[in-house]
Design a protein around this motif. Structure first.
Motif, PDB file in Angstrom:
ATOM      1  N   ALA A   1       0.572   5.476   0.931  1.00  0.00           N
ATOM      2  CA  ALA A   1      -0.217   6.578   1.477  1.00  0.00           C
ATOM      3  C   ALA A   1       0.313   7.894   0.940  1.00  0.00           C
ATOM      4  CB  ALA A   1      -0.147   6.574   3.005  1.00  0.00           C
TER       5      ALA A   1
ATOM      6  N   ALA B   1      -0.683  -4.513   6.080  1.00  0.00           N
ATOM      7  CA  ALA B   1       0.533  -4.559   6.897  1.00  0.00           C
ATOM      8  C   ALA B   1       0.567  -5.835   7.738  1.00  0.00           C
ATOM      9  CB  ALA B   1       0.602  -3.329   7.796  1.00  0.00           C
TER      10      ALA B   1
ATOM     11  N   ALA C   1      -3.155   4.498   6.632  1.00  0.00           N
ATOM     12  CA  ALA C   1      -3.261   5.518   5.587  1.00  0.00           C
ATOM     13  C   ALA C   1      -4.504   6.360   5.816  1.00  0.00           C
ATOM     14  CB  ALA C   1      -3.324   4.855   4.210  1.00  0.00           C
TER      15      ALA C   1
ATOM     16  N   SER D   1       7.498   0.949   7.996  1.00  0.00           N
ATOM     17  CA  SER D   1       6.184   1.114   7.377  1.00  0.00           C
ATOM     18  C   SER D   1       5.385   2.202   8.078  1.00  0.00           C
ATOM     19  CB  SER D   1       5.414  -0.200   7.442  1.00  0.00           C
ATOM     20  OG  SER D   1       4.087  -0.050   6.977  1.00  0.00           O
TER      21      SER D   1
ATOM     22  N   ALA E   1       0.857  -1.193   0.000  1.00  0.00           N
ATOM     23  CA  ALA E   1       0.000   0.000   0.000  1.00  0.00           C
ATOM     24  C   ALA E   1       0.891   1.240   0.000  1.00  0.00           C
ATOM     25  CB  ALA E   1      -0.915   0.008   1.213  1.00  0.00           C
TER      26      ALA E   1
ATOM     27  N   TYR F   1       5.019   5.825   2.547  1.00  0.00           N
ATOM     28  CA  TYR F   1       4.509   7.203   2.578  1.00  0.00           C
ATOM     29  C   TYR F   1       5.144   7.982   1.440  1.00  0.00           C
ATOM     30  CZ  TYR F   1       3.244  11.817   4.390  1.00  0.00           C
ATOM     31  OH  TYR F   1       2.734  13.078   4.536  1.00  0.00           O
TER      32      TYR F   1
ATOM     33  N   SER G   1       7.970   5.499   7.425  1.00  0.00           N
ATOM     34  CA  SER G   1       8.087   4.812   6.139  1.00  0.00           C
ATOM     35  C   SER G   1       9.520   4.375   5.870  1.00  0.00           C
ATOM     36  CB  SER G   1       7.590   5.724   5.015  1.00  0.00           C
ATOM     37  OG  SER G   1       7.637   5.070   3.765  1.00  0.00           O
TER      38      SER G   1
ATOM     39  N   PHE H   1      -4.907   7.353  -0.746  1.00  0.00           N
ATOM     40  CA  PHE H   1      -4.112   6.160  -0.477  1.00  0.00           C
ATOM     41  C   PHE H   1      -4.388   5.104  -1.535  1.00  0.00           C
ATOM     42  CE2 PHE H   1      -8.022   4.683   1.374  1.00  0.00           C
ATOM     43  CZ  PHE H   1      -7.958   3.306   1.459  1.00  0.00           C
TER      44      PHE H   1
ATOM     45  N   VAL I   1      -3.704   0.736  -2.762  1.00  0.00           N
ATOM     46  CA  VAL I   1      -3.397  -0.643  -2.370  1.00  0.00           C
ATOM     47  C   VAL I   1      -3.239  -1.506  -3.621  1.00  0.00           C
ATOM     48  CG1 VAL I   1      -4.720  -0.425  -0.224  1.00  0.00           C
ATOM     49  CG2 VAL I   1      -5.808  -1.405  -2.243  1.00  0.00           C
TER      50      VAL I   1
ATOM     51  N   ILE J   1       3.733  -0.377   4.077  1.00  0.00           N
ATOM     52  CA  ILE J   1       2.931   0.762   3.621  1.00  0.00           C
ATOM     53  C   ILE J   1       3.902   1.931   3.461  1.00  0.00           C
ATOM     54  CG2 ILE J   1       0.968   2.268   4.070  1.00  0.00           C
ATOM     55  CD1 ILE J   1      -0.026   0.166   6.084  1.00  0.00           C
TER      56      ILE J   1
ATOM     57  N   SER K   1      -5.682  -0.505   5.079  1.00  0.00           N
ATOM     58  CA  SER K   1      -4.229  -0.452   4.910  1.00  0.00           C
ATOM     59  C   SER K   1      -3.501  -1.313   5.936  1.00  0.00           C
ATOM     60  CB  SER K   1      -3.732   1.001   4.976  1.00  0.00           C
ATOM     61  OG  SER K   1      -4.116   1.623   6.188  1.00  0.00           O
TER      62      SER K   1
END
Length: 388
Positions: A159, A230, A199, A195, A157, A238, A191, A204, A206, A236, A226
């Motif tokens: 964000a 994880a 989000a 991670s 994902a 950023y 991030s 965001f 996925v 995830i 989100s």
């Protein structure tokens, strides 16, 4: 009493400042031993993408939103745009119908944003899906900057960044802008360390294959969707170069309404994402999740009250100057917050008071949100906060 005070003060400090310091140091150490994480800059081999915008009674802004959407850069033939206007009682569906390049999904029945998202996902045939709100506007390269991260198979994902537009004549909601700038810094470090922990729905994305529907009573659908990814071991990311811009809340009352709803959804998420609290499953993610989210949404606001009361009791019982100073400092901060409330009610602009006032409003919202959720009074249906 002193032990309880120092414990409370430590957790409060760690939640709002200490974690940022620790995170910054850990990122520096990671860069020292492993080097800075590389970012894929290739935008010529991007995955196919569906952009989903859920719009409920947004007719007054939809033309502007659609023009912004059509101006976004993405390789020809790889982008599909889908608007869902379920439950809208204004002319939102008619506005979308004017644009033949956009797919419209509309049902007269309002079942909430989550149901609309799940319904739209049945139409998705692309590798990734990007969600954004109808009342936010994206930068031209937002989609390509998000999609480029999916060249890494460990990324599940991505964000984007939320940016709050603050007017020169801003009132106490200017604290919202300051808060999001601080949050953005924490997310960048989160991030890079491992991670982001959740989000925001403004923007965001996925992997379509990893999308997992959440229960219809879920309050923070974006956060839950989100973090389910994880949970499966994916990162995830950023991406601050993909941002969604929106104006601040119309006033602090509207911002408080929004924050209480988020807090209610926060405690719901903590209760439903118990696996993330297990340090033996993913120790780094567990550390980030507890430090950045769980403490804020559970005990910290109560410990703020405890620290204030306990320092006052210790000061007046022992007459120790150090504890007198600690109590006085806290009292002064809360006096500034009260003054911020007074000047906001009188529509004055004293910027030095914005931050303590907004900080207190934010923490009060957590307590109110927990109470609302425990009483079963929080609906999953989104009640829009008025914006400037």
């Amino acid at each position: 009493m002193k032990i309880a005070f120092w414990f409370s003060l430590f957790i409060v400090f760690y939640t709002f400042f200490g974690y940022g310091i620790v995170l910054f140091v850990l990122v520096k150490l990671r860069r020292l031993f492993k080097g800075k994480r590389t970012i894929n800059r290739d935008i010529h081999n991007l995955p196919s993408c569906t952009l989903i915008i859920a719009a409920y009674n947004e007719a007054d802004i939809l033309d502007k939103k659609i023009k912004n959407t059509l101006a976004l850069r993405y390789p020809a033939g790889k982008l599909h745009i889908l608007f869902v206007t379920d439950g809208s009682t204004d002319t939102s569906p008619e506005v979308v119908k004017k644009y033949s390049v956009i797919q419209l999904m509309h049902s007269p029945e309002r079942k909430g944003k989550i149901h609309a998202m799940h319904r739209a996902m049945h139409e998705v045939k692309t590798n990734i899906v990007i969600f954004t709100d109808a009342n936010t506007f994206l930068n031209e390269d937002a989609l390509v900057n998000i999609a480029r991260h999916y060249s890494d198979a460990n990324v599940g994902a991505v964000a984007g960044e939320k940016r709050v537009l603050i007017e020169d004549t801003a009132d106490a909601t200017a604290g919202e802008g300051f808060y999001w700038k601080y949050e953005s810094a924490l997310k960048k470090w989160d991030s890079e360390l491992y991670s982001v922990v959740g989000a925001a729905g403004e923007l965001f994305s996925v992997r379509t294959s990893l999308y997992q529907p959440v229960p219809p009573d879920t309050v923070l659908d974006d956060f839950m969707i989100s973090l389910h990814i994880a949970e499966k071991g994916y990162r995830i990311i950023y991406e601050p170069e993909a941002y969604a811009m929106e104006t601040s809340s119309a006033n602090v009352t509207e911002e408080l309404k929004r924050k209480i709803r988020i807090a209610a959804g926060g405690i719901q998420s903590v209760l439903r994402l118990k696996s993330l609290l297990n340090p033996f499953r993913n120790s780094v993610l567990c550390f980030q999740y507890i430090s950045h989210r769980v403490l804020r949404w559970t005990i910290t606001p109560f410990l703020m009250i405890a620290a204030f009361v306990l320092s006052g009791c210790i000061a007046f019982i022992t007459h120790e100057k150090f504890y007198m100073l600690l109590f006085t400092t806290q009292a002064f901060f809360y006096v500034l917050a009260v003054l911020g409330w007074i000047v906001e009610k009188r529509k004055l602009s004293v910027k030095i008071l914005f931050i303590p006032y907004y900080f207190c409003v934010m923490n009060y919202a957590v307590i109110a949100g927990i109470r609302r959720y425990m009483m079963g009074a929080q609906s999953a249906a989104w009640e829009k906060a008025k914006r400037k």
